[in-house]
Structures are given as C-alpha cells and as structure tokens.
Motif scaffolding. Structure first.
Motif, PDB file in Angstrom:
ATOM      1  N   GLU A  28       0.836  -1.200   0.000  1.00 28.51           N
ATOM      2  CA  GLU A  28       0.000   0.000   0.000  1.00 28.51           C
ATOM      3  C   GLU A  28       0.875   1.256   0.000  1.00 28.51           C
ATOM      4  O   GLU A  28       0.524   2.265  -0.591  1.00 28.51           O
ATOM      5  N   GLU A  29       2.008   1.191   0.716  1.00 29.48           N
ATOM      6  CA  GLU A  29       3.000   2.266   0.748  1.00 29.48           C
ATOM      7  C   GLU A  29       4.344   1.606   0.517  1.00 29.48           C
ATOM      8  O   GLU A  29       4.550   0.465   0.907  1.00 29.48           O
ATOM      9  N   TRP A  30       5.296   2.348  -0.086  1.00 29.68           N
ATOM     10  CA  TRP A  30       6.600   1.754  -0.308  1.00 29.68           C
ATOM     11  C   TRP A  30       7.702   2.779  -0.112  1.00 29.68           C
ATOM     12  O   TRP A  30       7.436   3.958   0.076  1.00 29.68           O
ATOM     13  N   ASP A  58       7.712   8.991   7.747  1.00 31.23           N
ATOM     14  CA  ASP A  58       7.897   9.954   6.663  1.00 31.23           C
ATOM     15  C   ASP A  58       8.346  11.287   7.258  1.00 31.23           C
ATOM     16  O   ASP A  58       8.571  11.407   8.465  1.00 31.23           O
ATOM     17  N   ILE A  64       5.295   4.634   8.123  1.00 27.50           N
ATOM     18  CA  ILE A  64       5.075   4.087   6.790  1.00 27.50           C
ATOM     19  C   ILE A  64       4.893   2.579   6.952  1.00 27.50           C
ATOM     20  O   ILE A  64       5.774   1.894   7.469  1.00 27.50           O
ATOM     21  N   SER A  67       1.715  -2.577   4.328  1.00 29.33           N
ATOM     22  CA  SER A  67       0.330  -3.019   4.213  1.00 29.33           C
ATOM     23  C   SER A  67      -0.260  -3.143   5.611  1.00 29.33           C
ATOM     24  O   SER A  67       0.444  -2.989   6.598  1.00 29.33           O
TER      25      SER A  67
END
Length: 86
Positions: A28-30, A58, A64, A67
């Motif tokens: 979902e975020e990387w 971040d 972060i 998933s």
C-alpha cells in the motif's frame, strides 16, 4: 515474542534505503532507494541470521506501513545510522 527497541531521547536512528525492490505482495506504501528515513523503533531478529524489523516514518513523522498486515520493513533493505545527541 520479540523485544521492541525504541531509541532513547538522546539518540536518533536513521535508515537509508539501499533496496527498494518490490516484495512478493502488492504494498500500500513503499520506500524510495537512496532516501533516508527516521526510525521510530525496531525489533530483535526473529531467527538467527535474519535481519530485524524496522518501523520508519515519513517527513511528517507518520509511520510508513507496507500493508495492513506488514507494519515494518526488513533491516536488510537499509543502512542504519545512529546519532547521539547532546
């Protein structure tokens, strides 16, 4: 169960991403290779020879998460740096 290590107030830990290759699942975020992230906390290795889990943030201090089931990144994806503050 593993121990969770939170850097004390006199220490700042940063993680520079050296491996942003995509995992087997769809995140979902990387992370971005070459970017430096503040580390919120990390755990000891689950198995001998394994890296440990690193929870990064971040620029706004928001964690972060790759998933909803993966809340941390493998330490092998980063070079870790520790600064001791005065």
């Amino acid at each position: 169960m593993v121990n969770l290590f939170v850097p004390p107030s006199y220490m700042a830990v940063y993680a520079k991403c050296v491996d942003a290759s995509m995992p087997a699942f769809e995140p979902e975020e990387w992370i971005e290779e070459g970017r430096v992230y503040p580390v919120k906390h990390f755990t000891e290795p689950l198995n001998q020879g394994d890296g440990f889990a690193v929870t990064i943030m971040d620029e706004d201090g928001v964690e972060i998460h790759p998933s909803s089931s993966h809340w941390s990144f493998a330490s092998t994806r980063f070079e870790l740096y520790t600064l001791h503050l005065n």
